[in-house]
Design a protein around this motif. Structure first.
Motif, short mmCIF file in Angstrom:
data_model
loop_
_atom_site.label_atom_id
_atom_site.label_comp_id
_atom_site.label_asym_id
_atom_site.label_seq_id
_atom_site.Cartn_x
_atom_site.Cartn_y
_atom_site.Cartn_z
N TRP A 126 35.41 2.57 8.78
CA TRP A 126 35.97 2.10 9.59
C TRP A 126 35.19 0.82 10.08
CZ3 TRP A 126 40.12 4.60 11.52
CH2 TRP A 126 40.18 6.06 10.87
N PRO A 168 40.42 11.29 13.30
CA PRO A 168 39.71 10.33 12.58
C PRO A 168 38.52 10.49 12.38
CG PRO A 168 41.22 9.45 14.25
CD PRO A 168 41.08 11.03 14.45
N GLY A 169 38.00 10.54 10.98
CA GLY A 169 36.89 10.13 10.57
C GLY A 169 35.60 11.17 10.91
N LYS A 175 44.30 -0.70 9.27
CA LYS A 175 43.64 0.74 9.51
C LYS A 175 43.37 1.57 8.21
CE LYS A 175 43.37 0.83 14.26
NZ LYS A 175 43.51 -0.41 14.68
N ARG A 208 36.80 -5.95 10.12
CA ARG A 208 37.75 -6.56 11.39
C ARG A 208 37.17 -7.71 11.91
NH1 ARG A 208 37.66 -6.33 16.81
NH2 ARG A 208 35.22 -5.50 16.91
N ASN A 224 33.62 -2.32 10.96
CA ASN A 224 33.76 -3.49 12.00
C ASN A 224 33.59 -4.88 11.57
OD1 ASN A 224 34.22 -3.78 14.72
ND2 ASN A 224 32.18 -4.39 15.35
#
Ligand SMILES: Cc1cc2nc3c(=O)[nH]c(=O)nc-3n(C[C@H](O)[C@H](O)[C@H](O)COP(=O)(O)OP(=O)(O)OC[C@H]3O[C@@H](n4cnc5c(N)ncnc54)[C@H](O)[C@@H]3O)c2cc1C
Length: 392
Positions: free
Chosen positions: A168, A241-242, A180, A173, A170
């Protein structure tokens, strides 16, 4: 700590190995980890020769030998009939062919080996409980980041930021990739059994892969055979999620109740299961921007059906540090080469792992063709492109 260290977001296998690889070429680093301590879940990991070779070259051979197991073969069996479908020799055969062992190890043991080395290094600092929250990445020779902890925010400057912050990411991002990860409709159940609780007539010193409609099961020894690690993967629409969560054993037992008795008894022997929803993503277009580069799952999360996610992160760390050394600290050139070298291999492994998921879970009658094909495959040759990888 010398000026301008490398900043590494994430203290997983990728981040720790990167810090240690950088230390070996004389580059200091700070690992910034959001968790307040690193404690791995109770599960195993397979370390194939492409990864064990690097760790051994880094000096971890004796430590690995003390804690890992080395199964002597892989056996692939039908989950329903128990019939052997295929397999390949591991153990000495792997060492002879690839010059490095195929190991299976408790994640906590691998992490302890890496963490001990990090703590023993004069040039690596560990900063726990801090989250990389902002990046200023316009400088010609440095990057500035903001790290948030529960009580404060601080700015840190370094030569570059390596985003080893996982699925995920960051960091990805923050350098503009807002895509995603995608849930791949598979759930992994992970559990450990102490040797004394493992059915005495089931094999310990080999890796077993059981294939059935909509599910597969893998088990192998860890900690020199003191524990057996199990991973059961089911095709499922369920998705949280995850994050890992506790699994109800009765659900899994029901799912495997009509499997061969050996597979079912293996499942039955586990007391506590942890569940993971499995994600990967299409290969990222951007692996680096100016002085920020991505590594490990942050760059290329892989489904576990080839046991290569951590291996790729270890390879990444090795290539990145080699390129930084080769380019004499010209980071843009080093990152450009790193991306070129890593992108095609990691994409191929990502897609092969995804395809394996479909092949492993084939329903009858498609599974008949699969089993006939598998029986003819020489797996040692078929997988050599994964295990013989070396750089340079
Ligand atoms: C069921 C299963 C079985 C597997 N089996 C194998 C196997 O046998 N062999 C193999 O090679 N691979 C295997 N894998 C894959 C492997 O576990 C991963 O690919 C590997 O752990 C990725 O390591 P990483 O360091 O890139 O990321 P991670 O391990 O996810 O580490 C990322 C770290 O970054 C931290 N972090 C996140 N965001 C921030 C932030 N903003 N700031 C600071 N820190 C941050 C996280 O807390 C974490 O510690 C398996 C995976 C699964 C799910």
């Amino acid at each position: 700590m010398p000026d301008n260290p490398f900043l590494i977001a994430g203290g997983g296998i990728g981040g720790l190995t990167t810090a240690l690889a950088l230390a070996r070429i004389g580059q200091p680093s700070i690992i910034i980890e959001q968790r307040t301590r690193i404690d791995e879940i109770g599960a195993g990991i397979q370390l194939s020769p492409n990864a064990s070779r690097i760790l051994i070259e880094m000096g971890f051979g004796p430590a690995l030998a003390k804690t890992a197991a080395e199964p002597h073969r892989l056996v692939i069996r039908s989950g329903k009939s128990g019939k052997m479908i295929g397999g390949m020799p591991l153990g000495q055969a792997m060492r002879s062919r690839f010059g490095a062992p195929y190991l299976t190890i408790h994640r906590a043991d691998l992490q302890t080996i890496l963490l001990d080395a990090v703590r023993g290094s004069d040039t690596i600092r560990l900063a726990f409980g801090r989250n990389v929250a902002e990046i200023e990445n316009n400088g010609p020779s440095s990057v500035r980041i903001r790290c948030d902890s529960q009580s404060a925010s601080e700015s840190v400057t370094g030569a570059a930021l390596i985003g080893a912050d996982g699925l995920w990411s960051n960091v990805a991002r923050l350098i503009g990739d807002t895509s995603k990860p995608e849930f791949r409709r598979h759930i992994a159940w992970r559990g450990l059994v102490a040797r004394k609780d493992w059915p005495a007539d089931l094999p310990v010193d080999q890796t077993n892969l059981w294939l059935g409609p909509g599910a597969h099961l893998v088990h192998y020894p860890i900690r020199r055979g003191e524990f057996i690690n199990l991973v059961a993967v089911t095709s499922d629409r369920d998705n949280e999620p995850g994050w890992s969560r506790t699994g109800d054993p009765s659900i899994l037992q029901k799912r495997f109740s009509r499997w061969h008795t050996d597979a079912f008894r293996a499942i039955q022997s586990v007391g506590d299961w942890t569940i993971w929803s499995l994600f990967d993503r299409a290969p990222r277009q951007t692996w680096f921007d100016n002085r920020v580069a991505l590594l490990g799952d942050a760059a290329h999360p892989v489904l576990p059906f080839l046991a290569q996610g951590a291996a790729l992160a270890i390879e990444d760390a090795h290539v990145l540090s080699t390129e930084i050394k080769n380019k004499n600290g010209n980071l843009i050139e080093a990152f450009t080469n790193y991306t070129r070298i890593r992108k095609s291999r990691s994409s191929k492994i990502q897609s092969t792992a995804r395809r394996n998921g479909d092949i492993y879970h084939m329903p009858w009658p498609l599974s008949i063709g699969r089993d006939l094909t598998m029986a003819r495959i020489n797996f040692s040759d078929h997988t050599s492109w994964i295990y013989d990888w070396q750089y340079p």
